[in-house]
Design a protein around this motif. Structure first.
Motif, mmCIF file in Angstrom:
data_model
loop_
_atom_site.group_PDB
_atom_site.id
_atom_site.type_symbol
_atom_site.label_atom_id
_atom_site.label_comp_id
_atom_site.label_asym_id
_atom_site.label_seq_id
_atom_site.Cartn_x
_atom_site.Cartn_y
_atom_site.Cartn_z
ATOM 1 N N SER A 96 -8.111 12.502 -2.985
ATOM 2 C CA SER A 96 -7.328 12.680 -1.794
ATOM 3 C C SER A 96 -7.800 11.424 -1.279
ATOM 4 O O SER A 96 -6.927 10.188 -0.799
ATOM 5 C CB SER A 96 -7.367 13.337 -1.311
ATOM 6 N N VAL A 97 -9.076 10.784 -1.468
ATOM 7 C CA VAL A 97 -9.465 9.750 -0.452
ATOM 8 C C VAL A 97 -9.263 8.718 -1.007
ATOM 9 O O VAL A 97 -7.956 7.795 -0.369
ATOM 10 C CB VAL A 97 -10.839 9.427 -0.406
ATOM 11 N N LEU A 98 -8.752 8.476 -2.926
ATOM 12 C CA LEU A 98 -8.916 7.181 -3.427
ATOM 13 C C LEU A 98 -6.912 6.498 -3.263
ATOM 14 O O LEU A 98 -6.598 6.192 -3.901
ATOM 15 C CB LEU A 98 -9.239 7.217 -4.677
ATOM 16 N N ALA A 99 -6.041 8.396 -3.149
ATOM 17 C CA ALA A 99 -4.853 7.856 -3.400
ATOM 18 C C ALA A 99 -4.404 8.049 -1.926
ATOM 19 O O ALA A 99 -3.459 6.844 -2.289
ATOM 20 C CB ALA A 99 -4.756 10.005 -3.326
ATOM 21 N N ALA A 100 -4.994 8.549 -1.203
ATOM 22 C CA ALA A 100 -4.709 8.227 0.279
ATOM 23 C C ALA A 100 -5.244 6.418 0.061
ATOM 24 O O ALA A 100 -4.411 6.022 0.882
ATOM 25 C CB ALA A 100 -5.956 8.939 1.538
ATOM 26 N N TYR A 101 -5.501 6.086 -0.109
ATOM 27 C CA TYR A 101 -6.739 4.488 0.236
ATOM 28 C C TYR A 101 -5.534 4.032 -0.333
ATOM 29 O O TYR A 101 -4.802 2.512 0.112
ATOM 30 C CB TYR A 101 -7.866 4.277 0.026
ATOM 31 N N ALA A 102 -5.108 3.997 -1.433
ATOM 32 C CA ALA A 102 -4.009 3.391 -2.257
ATOM 33 C C ALA A 102 -2.814 3.205 -1.336
ATOM 34 O O ALA A 102 -2.264 2.576 -1.684
ATOM 35 C CB ALA A 102 -4.346 4.073 -3.953
ATOM 36 N N ALA A 104 -1.984 3.545 2.014
ATOM 37 C CA ALA A 104 -2.227 2.936 2.884
ATOM 38 C C ALA A 104 -2.698 1.532 3.216
ATOM 39 O O ALA A 104 -1.739 0.657 3.754
ATOM 40 C CB ALA A 104 -3.198 3.628 3.386
ATOM 41 N N ARG A 105 -3.029 1.203 2.057
ATOM 42 C CA ARG A 105 -3.973 -0.526 1.757
ATOM 43 C C ARG A 105 -3.162 -1.356 0.908
ATOM 44 O O ARG A 105 -2.943 -2.279 0.991
ATOM 45 C CB ARG A 105 -5.087 -0.385 1.682
ATOM 46 N N LEU A 106 -2.840 -0.710 -0.405
ATOM 47 C CA LEU A 106 -1.679 -0.956 -1.951
ATOM 48 C C LEU A 106 -0.462 -1.637 -0.678
ATOM 49 O O LEU A 106 0.030 -0.606 -0.601
ATOM 50 C CB LEU A 106 -2.362 -0.826 -2.611
ATOM 51 N N HIS A 107 -0.321 -2.598 -1.794
ATOM 52 C CA HIS A 107 1.389 -2.970 -1.860
ATOM 53 C C HIS A 107 1.825 -2.056 -3.207
ATOM 54 O O HIS A 107 2.646 -2.575 -4.066
ATOM 55 C CB HIS A 107 1.915 -3.511 -1.425
ATOM 56 N N LEU A 108 2.421 -0.993 -2.880
ATOM 57 C CA LEU A 108 2.650 -0.238 -3.837
ATOM 58 C C LEU A 108 4.520 -0.492 -4.090
ATOM 59 O O LEU A 108 4.746 -0.781 -2.937
ATOM 60 C CB LEU A 108 2.004 1.362 -4.174
ATOM 61 N N PRO A 159 -2.163 17.427 -2.887
ATOM 62 C CA PRO A 159 -0.630 17.009 -1.525
ATOM 63 C C PRO A 159 -1.121 17.139 0.063
ATOM 64 O O PRO A 159 -0.958 15.436 0.637
ATOM 65 C CB PRO A 159 0.038 17.970 -1.281
ATOM 66 N N VAL A 160 -1.279 17.615 0.838
ATOM 67 C CA VAL A 160 -1.579 18.443 2.160
ATOM 68 C C VAL A 160 -2.551 16.904 2.490
ATOM 69 O O VAL A 160 -2.923 16.272 2.966
ATOM 70 C CB VAL A 160 -2.563 19.366 2.555
ATOM 71 N N CYS A 161 -3.927 16.766 1.930
ATOM 72 C CA CYS A 161 -5.426 16.154 1.882
ATOM 73 C C CYS A 161 -4.945 15.267 1.852
ATOM 74 O O CYS A 161 -5.191 13.866 2.718
ATOM 75 C CB CYS A 161 -6.611 16.588 1.220
ATOM 76 N N THR A 162 -4.328 14.088 1.015
ATOM 77 C CA THR A 162 -3.649 12.958 0.954
ATOM 78 C C THR A 162 -3.007 12.918 2.446
ATOM 79 O O THR A 162 -2.755 11.415 2.268
ATOM 80 C CB THR A 162 -3.366 13.083 -0.620
ATOM 81 N N LEU A 163 -1.848 13.189 2.637
ATOM 82 C CA LEU A 163 -1.087 12.813 3.096
ATOM 83 C C LEU A 163 -2.185 12.611 4.482
ATOM 84 O O LEU A 163 -1.704 11.791 5.639
ATOM 85 C CB LEU A 163 0.287 14.145 3.425
ATOM 86 N N ILE A 164 -2.709 14.239 4.527
ATOM 87 C CA ILE A 164 -3.633 14.083 6.453
ATOM 88 C C ILE A 164 -4.582 12.379 6.162
ATOM 89 O O ILE A 164 -4.691 11.699 6.944
ATOM 90 C CB ILE A 164 -4.243 14.777 6.185
ATOM 91 N N LEU A 165 -4.660 11.829 4.823
ATOM 92 C CA LEU A 165 -6.207 10.768 4.744
ATOM 93 C C LEU A 165 -4.950 9.053 4.601
ATOM 94 O O LEU A 165 -5.540 8.846 5.655
ATOM 95 C CB LEU A 165 -7.203 10.904 3.582
#
Length: 284
Positions: A96-102, A104-108, A159-165
């Motif tokens: 979830s840290v890796l997914a959330a960072y992508a 939040a930061r990468l222009h997907l 899902p929940v952890c990714t949204l929070i992060l």
């Protein structure tokens, strides 16, 4: 005019009275069941059937706790639950840290669609996923292993952890990461050395939610593991009831043993969890 407005019935449903009422409802709703289970675990079978009902035990006894550990391998159930919950939580946080960072930061491309899908997936009832997950675990020859629970628990908590992060990472200035990368950090290094420590409340919140979800889960644990040595606590507790008997004091003692680890975890990290939920909601 102002005096009449203040003394109107509507004033009872606003301000402090309403807050005290809401706090009282939450306290009773959360505290009463826990106290009832605790009191039941300290009663004898005879006292439990007395009429009128006795709330607090007249002669508290710890015999039910001894029986809970002697009738069933409660220590083994606890060990399995702890290991499965810890491993699934660790895996959930890493992914979830890796997914959330992508996010939040990468222009997907289609970032909004991805977030919508994450929210949609998190609403699926677990029972609708039981058969596909079971068939997948059987095809991978993972049934009757810890992995058969760790992987689904990770997927369900993601899902929940990714949204929070994601909400937390978006609130961190990107200049901090850029400065770290100028000093020689890779993007991954900046993530785990700068972003994750700053987002500690969010990480703790996601971790607690993932741990509790894994600790309490019953349906998958019952369906994927038929090996008695691999039973988790929720599945093990149901073994105390017989075909025609329900030893509620012993079952309550086993429930108290299962509640204590989560309660201790919440108490220790209470401030971080509260600040994490509050900050996440504000940043979101």
């Amino acid at each position: 005019m102002s005096t009449m407005a203040t003394s109107s019935p509507l004033a009872l449903f606003s301000g402090k009275p309403l807050r005290f009422l809401a706090a009282g409802v939450l306290l009773v709703n959360g505290l009463f069941p826990a106290l009832w289970i605790l009191f039941t675990s300290l009663k004898t079978e005879g006292e439990l059937t007395l009429k009128p009902i006795t709330w607090a035990p007249h002669q508290p006894t710890l015999a039910n706790y001894v029986t809970a550990f002697s009738d069933q391998p409660l220590h083994l159930f606890l060990f399995n639950s702890v290991m499965v919950a810890l491993l699934s939580t660790a895996l959930t946080l890493v992914v979830s840290v890796l997914a959330a960072y992508a996010l939040a930061r990468l222009h997907l491309a289609y970032r909004g669609l991805i977030l919508s899908l994450i929210i949609a997936v998190s609403t699926f009832p677990l029972v609708t996923l039981l058969v596909p997950l079971f068939e997948t675990m059987r095809a991978l020859n993972l049934l009757n292993t810890w992995v058969a629970l760790i992987l689904p628990y990770t997927v369900l908590s993601l899902p929940v952890c990714t949204l929070i992060l994601t909400s937390f990472f978006e609130g961190i200035p990107q200049d901090l990461e850029n400065a770290a990368m100028i000093d020689g950090c890779t993007r991954l290094g900046a993530l785990f050395r700068i972003v994750v420590p700053i987002s500690a409340p969010g990480v703790f919140t996601a971790g607690i939610l993932a741990f509790v979800n894994s600790w309490d889960e019953f349906l998958l644990a019952l369906s994927f593991n038929s090996n008695p040595a691999l039973r988790t606590l929720p599945v093990g507790i149901q073994l105390y009831q017989g075909e025609f008997s329900f030893p509620w004091p012993v079952i309550s003692a086993a429930l108290v043993v299962g509640i204590v680890p989560v309660a201790v975890l919440i108490v220790i990290f209470q401030e971080r969890v509260v600040s994490g939920l509050t900050a996440g909601s504000i940043k979101g």
